[in-house]
Design a protein around this motif. Structure first.
Motif, short mmCIF file in Angstrom:
data_model
loop_
_atom_site.label_atom_id
_atom_site.label_comp_id
_atom_site.label_asym_id
_atom_site.label_seq_id
_atom_site.Cartn_x
_atom_site.Cartn_y
_atom_site.Cartn_z
N ALA A 4 1.25 -1.08 -0.03
CA ALA A 4 -0.07 -0.40 0.15
C ALA A 4 0.78 1.20 0.21
N GLY A 5 1.05 2.34 -0.62
CA GLY A 5 0.96 3.60 -0.42
C GLY A 5 0.48 4.97 -0.60
N GLY B 195 4.56 0.81 1.46
CA GLY B 195 4.40 -0.03 2.68
C GLY B 195 4.33 -1.64 1.98
N LEU B 196 5.21 -2.37 2.23
CA LEU B 196 5.79 -3.84 1.44
C LEU B 196 5.59 -4.72 3.08
N PHE C 50 -7.25 0.92 -6.82
CA PHE C 50 -7.30 2.79 -7.39
C PHE C 50 -7.94 3.00 -6.65
N PRO C 51 -7.81 4.78 -5.92
CA PRO C 51 -8.61 5.22 -5.03
C PRO C 51 -9.88 6.31 -6.00
N VAL C 52 -10.63 5.20 -5.87
CA VAL C 52 -12.22 6.41 -6.61
C VAL C 52 -12.09 7.42 -6.20
N TYR C 53 -11.95 7.59 -4.37
CA TYR C 53 -12.48 8.40 -3.28
C TYR C 53 -11.98 8.42 -2.06
N GLU D 270 -3.66 8.35 -0.14
CA GLU D 270 -3.14 7.08 -0.93
C GLU D 270 -3.09 6.85 -1.99
N ASP D 271 -1.80 5.76 -2.36
CA ASP D 271 -2.19 5.85 -3.88
C ASP D 271 -2.77 3.86 -3.95
#
Length: 273
Positions: A43-44, A50-51, A248-251, A261-262
């Motif tokens: 997650a970014g 982060g991994l 993918f973030p849409v909101y 967040e990406d």
């Protein structure tokens, strides 16, 4: 976590016990069956990633009850991580999770179709002392999901909540979440086991995270609301499964000034035995 679907007529009975990469799902393993997998999840936020690696062992206690143990390893920590599970059916970054699934009901309307519901409950044990400057303590998670599966079409909707205890005045923010998954299995991959099998999915996850507390005070720049959507896929061959997906973030409506967040990523290799 591995993307997998309820496997119906003609497929290997042991290849169950999983849900989609990110969303809640209903399948449980047959009685006495085992499954193990290795997962990489990422997650970014704000250009940093982060991994986390996870090793998960699953066991079919009965046809309708499954037990999971999921152990995380943080490979790259985010300085300010989102309050998320990443995949809704396993703990978030930094939590060991002991999870039980109970299939509440199942109905077979005919034509290779199935409608079923499953409840999940788990205990969370932190394996890192703090996250984003907040001391971590044990917690719990619970969810319920209902789904439909046939030889070609799949769908699940579900929701859950997670919370942690306080530690020395600190407390990780609570998390409420919901997911929806639709899937398709092309005709060329509808052959009987052990022929290769491929399924494609679109998954959506919505999260509402409460504010963290440090020294008893709410942290203004923590928590918020977000919705992520993306494609995932699963390939199966004999006792092996390979799944991968991206959201993918849409909101994204964060509380206070926080990094956005990406994309979330997951890749999983699984084996049934």
């Amino acid at each position: 976590m591995l993307l997998a679907a309820a496997l119906l007529g003609g497929t290997a009975a042991a290849q169950g016990g999983h849900g989609p990469v990110f969303g809640l799902a209903t399948p449980t393993l047959p009685e006495g069956a085992w499954n193990g997998d290795a997962t990489l999840m990422s997650a970014g936020r704000g250009g940093e990633r982060g991994l986390m690696a996870r090793q998960t062992l699953r066991y079919g206690l009965t046809e309708d009850v499954q037990l999971n143990l999921s152990v995380p390893q943080t490979l790259a920590a985010l300085p300010s991580p989102s309050r998320t599970r990443i995949g809704t059916m396993m703990g978030g970054m930094g939590d060991l999770e002991a999870l039980a699934l109970w299939r509440l009901q199942k109905h077979y309307p005919g034509g290779g179709r199935r409608v079923e519901s499953t409840a999940l409950a788990s205990v969370l044990v932190p394996v890192v002392a703090e996250r984003g400057g907040v001391r971590a303590a044990p917690g719990a998670n619970a969810a319920v999901v209902t789904g439909y599966a046939s030889r070609s079409l799949y769908g699940w909707v579900g929701a859950g909540a997670q919370g942690h205890l306080a530690r020395d005045g600190d407390r990780l923010g609570p998390l409420g979440y919901a997911s929806a998954v639709v899937g398709y299995r092309p005709p060329v991959f509808q052959g009987d086991y052990p022929k290769p099998d491929l399924r494609v999915f679109v998954e959506a996850v919505a999260e509402v995270a409460g504010r963290d507390r440090v020294a008893g005070e709410a942290v203004a720049a923590s928590g918020g609301e977000r919705v992520l959507v993306g494609p995932t896929a699963l390939g199966l061959y004999r006792a092996w499964g390979l799944g991968a997906g991206v959201l993918f973030p849409v909101y994204d409506r964060s509380n206070g000034p926080q990094p956005r967040e990406d994309a979330r990523l997951a890749v999983n290799l699984s084996y049934w035995f």
